[in-house]
Design an enzyme around this catalytic site. Sequence first.
Site, PDB file in Angstrom:
ATOM      1  N   GLY B 150       0.851  -1.127   0.404  1.00 20.34           N
ATOM      2  CA  GLY B 150      -0.325   0.158  -0.097  1.00 20.34           C
ATOM      3  C   GLY B 150       0.668   1.469  -0.269  1.00 20.34           C
ATOM      4  O   GLY B 150       1.748   1.394   0.398  1.00 20.34           O
ATOM      5  N   CYS B 151       0.795   2.475  -0.475  1.00 23.13           N
ATOM      6  CA  CYS B 151       1.148   3.903  -0.457  1.00 23.13           C
ATOM      7  C   CYS B 151       1.863   3.884   1.110  1.00 23.13           C
ATOM      8  O   CYS B 151       2.996   4.265   1.038  1.00 23.13           O
ATOM      9  CB  CYS B 151      -0.118   4.373  -1.633  1.00 23.13           C
ATOM     10  SG  CYS B 151      -1.185   4.827  -0.438  1.00 23.13           S
TER      11      CYS B 151
END
Lengths: 345, 345, 345, 345
Positions: B150-151
């Site tokens: 995920g970011c």
Amino acid sequence: MINVGILGSTGYAGQQLVWLLTNHSNANIVFLSSHSYEGDLYSDIYKNYYGFNKNICINIQEAECKLNSIDVLFIALPHGKSFDITKKALEKGVKVIDLGADFRIKSKATYEQWYGLDHQCSELLEDSVYGLPELKRESIKNASLIANPGCYPTASILALAPLLKAKIVDPKSIIIDAKSGVSGAGRNAAIPNIYTECNESIKAYSVASHRHTPEIEQELSHLLGSDLTLVFTPHLVPMNRGILSVCYANLTIDMSQEELYKLYDEFYKDEFFVKVTEDMPETKYVKGSNMCHIGLRLDKRTGKVIVCSAIDNLMKGAAGQAIQNMNIMFGIDEKTGLNFPAMLP
Amino acid sequence: MINVGILGSTGYAGQQLVWLLTNHSNANIVFLSSHSYEGDLYSDIYKNYYGFNKNICINIQEAECKLNSIDVLFIALPHGKSFDITKKALEKGVKVIDLGADFRIKSKATYEQWYGLDHQCSELLEDSVYGLPELKRESIKNASLIANPGCYPTASILALAPLLKAKIVDPKSIIIDAKSGVSGAGRNAAIPNIYTECNESIKAYSVASHRHTPEIEQELSHLLGSDLTLVFTPHLVPMNRGILSVCYANLTIDMSQEELYKLYDEFYKDEFFVKVTEDMPETKYVKGSNMCHIGLRLDKRTGKVIVCSAIDNLMKGAAGQAIQNMNIMFGIDEKTGLNFPAMLP
Amino acid sequence: MINVGILGSTGYAGQQLVWLLTNHSNANIVFLSSHSYEGDLYSDIYKNYYGFNKNICINIQEAECKLNSIDVLFIALPHGKSFDITKKALEKGVKVIDLGADFRIKSKATYEQWYGLDHQCSELLEDSVYGLPELKRESIKNASLIANPGCYPTASILALAPLLKAKIVDPKSIIIDAKSGVSGAGRNAAIPNIYTECNESIKAYSVASHRHTPEIEQELSHLLGSDLTLVFTPHLVPMNRGILSVCYANLTIDMSQEELYKLYDEFYKDEFFVKVTEDMPETKYVKGSNMCHIGLRLDKRTGKVIVCSAIDNLMKGAAGQAIQNMNIMFGIDEKTGLNFPAMLP
Amino acid sequence: MINVGILGSTGYAGQQLVWLLTNHSNANIVFLSSHSYEGDLYSDIYKNYYGFNKNICINIQEAECKLNSIDVLFIALPHGKSFDITKKALEKGVKVIDLGADFRIKSKATYEQWYGLDHQCSELLEDSVYGLPELKRESIKNASLIANPGCYPTASILALAPLLKAKIVDPKSIIIDAKSGVSGAGRNAAIPNIYTECNESIKAYSVASHRHTPEIEQELSHLLGSDLTLVFTPHLVPMNRGILSVCYANLTIDMSQEELYKLYDEFYKDEFFVKVTEDMPETKYVKGSNMCHIGLRLDKRTGKVIVCSAIDNLMKGAAGQAIQNMNIMFGIDEKTGLNFPAMLP
């Protein structure tokens, strides 16, 4: 490899050149000069270059001493500052691409009137080439000195060229209402440029007096074959990049919108960097790229044609076009280092 | 050439993949699928691709039929949507890089608790590799299934990894206060996402309940060698791209800021995409690139260390990292197609 | 009518004062002074005042000569510039509300350490009142000299006050991660403040060293009854106005989120300008108003409480609070001239 | 007190009405209706109203039942939705101010052609008054039904009125190039309206086909005394509020810029809300206010006059003007509740 030097490398156009040359397979940066940041590591000024660039900014005198080691000099200085170095570079056989205004206006008198200073190299004006590849590709191939077009002129001339070449609009009716992102104002510490003054507002500026006016008139007059004057109104828009140039003219013959589209399609059919689009363009679709999108509408009720072009002011409107010119001058694929679309969002 | 298919190509992460693959010298897009735009020309949805991409979006059933013609499948779908196609692709020997959350959490129970749905492929969890190259490069080389991080986790784990590996902070003291641009909310037509609702405002959201929390905890626990829990607070910031992750922890040994910098420099000394910077990072310096910038400060008055990392959420935080993983999996230079700095301004 | 003079009227806080006083039913602007724009028509600097304000900016010497004609002097000058005029005004019986930092820190030594200059009026420190009405209303009523709180301290102290007053958090665990719009940087022509440098980016700045730290610590220590130190990290966010202050602390007793809400509701139940909200606040909902919104969450997994407050940095964080103080000092309704919500969008 | 009801109170124009009425000394909100948020607390939708507004949104049927308790009904609904309720309100002696388009176009045929639906109340068109106070103040005083002007028409008509009244421009030459902030697109969850699609881009839209065209033509034709057609091009600009309307026309008599300024000064000399300014206007100077700023330039080279007007689209372009109309209709000071400048920055 093409060996390259840049004067004015820490302004926004200069920095865009550095970005493009960093990724260019056939070019090599020999030096970066900067008036404001002499002696500084380039990647300390623009920290995006950590790991990509190890240059230290030199001053213009040092740059002059390195002319022998380069093939082409990009000049991204304020107008009036490039006369001397251009002469010296050309004398040494270095090609020059000037991103400033000093060699764009062919008439010394017109230049001096609009820019308010003496032209000290008018002898170079005859041989300098206005570097708009879609209109002057053949001349660019053999040029030593390129006057890289202004940002507004690039967008506006590309939008209007097919109409003027075809002589189907009243030249007295032309109005250009253009909008630019704030990078067009340069990297300049002045109150009107600060975030809180630009954000959440739009304004027109230099109304009826902007210096890009004679440049647009000169090139459109060439296409038309006779002198024209026009209205040009620039605006500042709260965004970093992009120019939208909306051009109005009275059609002098009976034509459908479809036929107008055909005219444009035909005119730009071989051009990679100009796309004629069904929809009216948005600047985001060209942001960060060398592309120009053009859309148009015929307003049957008034007989006026409305042509809208979008470019990135730092790319097709400055550094991207300069690289395109370099590629043509050195006989390599015109798209080298420029063959990518806008990055969204 | 690596033959590539993309599921979910019209979301922002999918589109960023298309951009990167368009410019990738060793990859070839075989198909683009889209749930919302089936049958549409990709360049009619994202008009920046005029002249660059001629794909027509297919649906997921058609994509399934083309698995034989690709080497790797990128999946950029909402969580819970990738189970079935992942199994089918792996069965046909196609490598899978999933940009969603479905294979990131190793514990089926934890996944089901935070995501609120049954995991239908838990048998794949053991062999899936969490695709953070700076920490898992060797496993990625031989992986068939990559769970692309995920970011927020990418930014946060890279910021904290050296501290946890060195076991010099109190794991109970960790707080991550992270800020993201609006593209992190996806290309999603909802009132809270419209311009006038996001512009000129900042908010924290999903406080104490964001789904990236267990992902960060899992990876930091691995580094530490024992389980930890932490506070993670995401924010929405009025800008398109970028994540700034500011991490706080109590130092448990006596150390100077200089020594901390040395620890970080040493940890990341061979990493092209991670730069430890003297200054605290700004997201603009990594925007549009695959870079991660990390800066830190020791607050002597409180004994806390403050580590700040900046990435582009769609690049190092999604599509850029996915390409980095692909490059590693296929044995080509890890930087291929990613070797460029942020474009400013 | 309360007769008012403003020093530093052309900075953003000064201008916000002018705006508020223009609409204030019980106040009258006698003079506006400005160092940078002496002699200019106020409405030529801020063109929103065409038709609303006919003042010409005077210099500080002229202002000094007019002290006899005013009841209260607002000072919105850089720190270190208000010592002399404050003494002169007080001697003449003029009340002073200083929006700068010079009278906020009660300890001369602490002031001199963090601000790096000698305090030339330390004799006034004892009687000056820290002008946060929600905590000091009674003292403000009779004060001659108000030290108007800083923007970050206003948001942060209001967020944390109930916890510290109740002594239910570990004072060593406090972390404040605050985010401000760019008007917090002032109307200051410097490269880091220009549009293209601030836009589309976020950064932390003055990490572990910002001057608002001792101010927050002083006031929270008073509430707690003993000295504390804390971590304070400010950020710059691409928007004109607004502060979001996110505060973290370890809860030292067993309490539910509901009970915490009750504590806050009770603490602020009589305060018009502070609203405790179920949702976590967004700065847009207080923008342009004197309101402070506070929301909170208990993170059961870690035992930490997360309190989030939102204000407008130029209103409740500067000029709005200064007017609130003036209203209290002159015995009129505290809400006069401030009784309106944020204007959306 | 004037008792007020609002239909469509949760759109942006409706919300701006609520804001203005909250602060209006002579008005009292009796009900707020909303199609989308029936049954919801107004301050839960727009959280800026915590502490300011306790209304619960009712539906249109309930609103109908309350017509007896109000003096004036504001309608902020999509076009085509106001026919029925307008008739009912007028029958009960309630004055109506319609912020939509349904009663602006006097010609039933023109309305039906541009809006694509049947006009169901054409019998009301004769007595409805186009509510632009600077041109129609006397008619507004006695009107029962006000068609509140569109945002673009307000800016454009005010900019061009003096020229057309004086009959000194060629009516065939008129071009209006107008730019609006995104709130002009409404509070509407659609992909083109989301932050990441609007931010950092500008586009023209509805070129040669926008519905405000016949409205502008109608009013300018009245002023001129004969029918005219013109080009109108709207644009979307990445900011919340503001319209800049740049108007071009060929001057038909010999006149200096100074004389043009005199004409404008004279025309608007008694108008509080219209200021003729030496500088070309910027939208920020009118943002959040009911002001209209107008500047102009004569381009001697082309004989064209360029007039530029700036308003806030939600204020003078919608709700502010509606309140101005209400004040006139009820015989109170026209400036009541509107007497404040833009708040900067």
